[in-house]
Scaffold this active site. Sequence first.
Site, short mmCIF file in Angstrom:
data_model
loop_
_atom_site.label_atom_id
_atom_site.label_comp_id
_atom_site.label_asym_id
_atom_site.label_seq_id
_atom_site.Cartn_x
_atom_site.Cartn_y
_atom_site.Cartn_z
N LYS A 20 0.85 -1.21 0.00
CA LYS A 20 0.00 0.00 0.00
C LYS A 20 0.87 1.25 0.00
O LYS A 20 0.70 2.15 -0.82
CB LYS A 20 -0.93 0.03 1.24
CG LYS A 20 -1.82 -1.20 1.38
CD LYS A 20 -2.74 -1.11 2.60
CE LYS A 20 -2.04 -1.12 3.94
NZ LYS A 20 -1.39 -2.40 4.29
N ARG B 53 -10.19 0.83 8.05
CA ARG B 53 -9.77 -0.54 8.36
C ARG B 53 -10.85 -1.34 9.06
O ARG B 53 -10.65 -2.51 9.36
CB ARG B 53 -8.59 -0.46 9.32
CG ARG B 53 -7.26 -0.82 8.69
CD ARG B 53 -6.19 -0.52 9.72
NE ARG B 53 -5.04 -1.32 9.57
CZ ARG B 53 -3.92 -0.90 8.96
NH1 ARG B 53 -3.86 0.28 8.42
NH2 ARG B 53 -2.88 -1.69 8.91
N ARG C 225 11.83 -6.31 5.61
CA ARG C 225 11.78 -4.88 5.93
C ARG C 225 12.26 -4.61 7.36
O ARG C 225 12.87 -3.58 7.64
CB ARG C 225 10.35 -4.35 5.74
CG ARG C 225 10.29 -2.82 5.87
CD ARG C 225 8.91 -2.27 5.63
NE ARG C 225 7.99 -2.68 6.65
CZ ARG C 225 6.68 -2.42 6.64
NH1 ARG C 225 6.16 -1.76 5.63
NH2 ARG C 225 5.90 -2.82 7.61
N ARG D 101 10.93 -1.38 12.05
CA ARG D 101 9.62 -1.01 12.58
C ARG D 101 9.25 -1.97 13.71
O ARG D 101 9.36 -3.18 13.55
CB ARG D 101 8.58 -1.06 11.45
CG ARG D 101 7.73 0.19 11.38
CD ARG D 101 6.83 0.17 10.18
NE ARG D 101 5.59 -0.52 10.46
CZ ARG D 101 4.58 -0.58 9.59
NH1 ARG D 101 4.69 0.01 8.41
NH2 ARG D 101 3.48 -1.21 9.91
N ARG E 114 -1.25 -8.93 13.14
CA ARG E 114 -1.72 -7.96 12.15
C ARG E 114 -2.49 -8.65 11.02
O ARG E 114 -3.49 -8.15 10.53
CB ARG E 114 -0.54 -7.15 11.58
CG ARG E 114 -0.02 -6.10 12.58
CD ARG E 114 1.44 -5.74 12.33
NE ARG E 114 1.68 -5.06 11.09
CZ ARG E 114 2.87 -5.01 10.48
NH1 ARG E 114 3.93 -5.60 11.03
NH2 ARG E 114 3.01 -4.35 9.36
P1 AP5 Z 1 4.75 -1.62 1.95
O1 AP5 Z 1 4.49 -0.81 0.75
O2 AP5 Z 1 5.38 -0.99 3.12
O3 AP5 Z 1 3.41 -2.39 2.39
P2 AP5 Z 1 2.18 -1.87 3.21
O4 AP5 Z 1 0.98 -2.52 2.61
O5 AP5 Z 1 2.18 -0.39 3.33
O6 AP5 Z 1 2.52 -2.59 4.59
P3 AP5 Z 1 2.48 -2.02 6.08
O7 AP5 Z 1 3.29 -2.95 6.91
O8 AP5 Z 1 2.79 -0.58 6.14
O9 AP5 Z 1 0.96 -2.26 6.38
P4 AP5 Z 1 0.20 -2.22 7.70
O10 AP5 Z 1 -1.18 -2.16 7.22
O11 AP5 Z 1 0.51 -3.33 8.63
O12 AP5 Z 1 0.78 -0.92 8.45
P5 AP5 Z 1 0.21 0.52 8.73
O13 AP5 Z 1 1.37 1.42 8.85
O14 AP5 Z 1 -0.89 0.87 7.82
O15 AP5 Z 1 5.61 -2.90 1.49
C1 AP5 Z 1 6.08 -3.83 2.45
C2 AP5 Z 1 7.47 -4.32 2.04
O16 AP5 Z 1 7.36 -5.05 0.82
C3 AP5 Z 1 8.45 -3.16 1.76
O17 AP5 Z 1 9.71 -3.52 2.21
C4 AP5 Z 1 8.40 -3.04 0.22
O18 AP5 Z 1 9.63 -2.58 -0.29
C5 AP5 Z 1 8.11 -4.46 -0.22
N1 AP5 Z 1 7.30 -4.52 -1.44
C6 AP5 Z 1 6.27 -3.69 -1.78
N2 AP5 Z 1 5.75 -4.06 -2.96
C7 AP5 Z 1 6.44 -5.16 -3.38
C8 AP5 Z 1 6.36 -6.00 -4.54
N3 AP5 Z 1 5.45 -5.78 -5.50
N4 AP5 Z 1 7.22 -7.03 -4.63
C9 AP5 Z 1 8.15 -7.26 -3.64
N5 AP5 Z 1 8.28 -6.49 -2.54
C10 AP5 Z 1 7.44 -5.44 -2.39
O19 AP5 Z 1 -0.44 0.32 10.19
C11 AP5 Z 1 0.37 0.04 11.30
C12 AP5 Z 1 -0.48 -0.03 12.55
O20 AP5 Z 1 -1.07 1.25 12.81
C13 AP5 Z 1 -1.65 -1.00 12.54
O21 AP5 Z 1 -1.28 -2.31 12.87
C14 AP5 Z 1 -2.58 -0.38 13.59
O22 AP5 Z 1 -2.12 -0.66 14.88
C15 AP5 Z 1 -2.40 1.11 13.34
N6 AP5 Z 1 -3.34 1.64 12.34
C16 AP5 Z 1 -3.04 2.11 11.10
N7 AP5 Z 1 -4.15 2.51 10.46
C17 AP5 Z 1 -5.18 2.28 11.31
C18 AP5 Z 1 -6.58 2.46 11.22
N8 AP5 Z 1 -7.16 2.94 10.10
N9 AP5 Z 1 -7.35 2.10 12.28
C19 AP5 Z 1 -6.79 1.62 13.41
N10 AP5 Z 1 -5.47 1.42 13.56
C20 AP5 Z 1 -4.66 1.74 12.52
MG MG Z 2 2.39 0.97 4.92
#
Ligand code: AP5
Ligand code: MG
Length: 189
Positions: free
Chosen positions: A13, A88, A127, A133, A144
């Site tokens: 994402k 979410r 990562r 992280r 997660r």
């Molecule tokens: P990346 O692009 O970072 O993936 P992502 O989908 O953004 O993954 P996240 O870990 O950020 O998702 P998340 O939903 O757990 O975290 P968030 O910060 O939203 O890619 C991942 C890796 O893969 C990278 O190293 C990248 O280089 C690699 N990659 C990407 N594309 C690739 C490809 N095509 N091929 C190979 N490799 C690739 O949320 C974190 C926390 O915050 C949550 O757990 C929760 O506690 C809280 N939170 C966030 N939003 C909310 C909400 N709306 N409500 C409540 N709590 C929330």
């Molecule tokens: Mg992300």
Amino acid sequence: MRLVFIGPPGAGKGTQCKRLVEFLKIPHLSTGEMLRAVKRQETALSRWVASYIDAGKLAPDHLVMRIVAQRLQSDDCTNGALFDGFPRTLIQAQLLDDYLADQGIKLDMALELKVVEEELIQRLLRRAQIDGRADDNYETIRERLHVFNTQTAPLTEYYSSQGKLEQVDGMQAEEIVFEAIKQCVEKRS
Ligand code: AP5
Ligand code: MG
């Protein structure tokens, strides 16, 4: 254009939103990044937020909506926004729809990135070694994924019933995924 990205942790994402910012010239709103920014402040709120994100649990819906609503008031959001990791839960989706309806605007598309679990775990563990992280450890990644499957995955049905859902195979190389997303954007704009 207002676009919601739905996808499990590690689906890409954040990676794809960074590319789309250039293409669409609209801001990238990552609630994960916003909450990590709150966590970095040494306050009672930051410790409360950390207790959720470090455990891989979702922060409370109304707190997240309040942070997003505040961000949406900035001038740069007038022409659209990329919502990364928000909404979410079904409650967040309804809160966002209500908020936008009050402003006389609506979402254009919800884009689901599909990636199998083994690949997600590998990406996040890789990562972890680069970014460090706090929630990129095996146990929290599993939590997660569970939270995604139970609380967030039902959103695809919500947006599909509104005729807004597009799905992209996120297993492909980053550039190919980006091309597929651009096609969805062009189809909907
Ligand atoms: P990346 O692009 O970072 O993936 P992502 O989908 O953004 O993954 P996240 O870990 O950020 O998702 P998340 O939903 O757990 O975290 P968030 O910060 O939203 O890619 C991942 C890796 O893969 C990278 O190293 C990248 O280089 C690699 N990659 C990407 N594309 C690739 C490809 N095509 N091929 C190979 N490799 C690739 O949320 C974190 C926390 O915050 C949550 O757990 C929760 O506690 C809280 N939170 C966030 N939003 C909310 C909400 N709306 N409500 C409540 N709590 C929330
Ligand atoms: Mg992300």
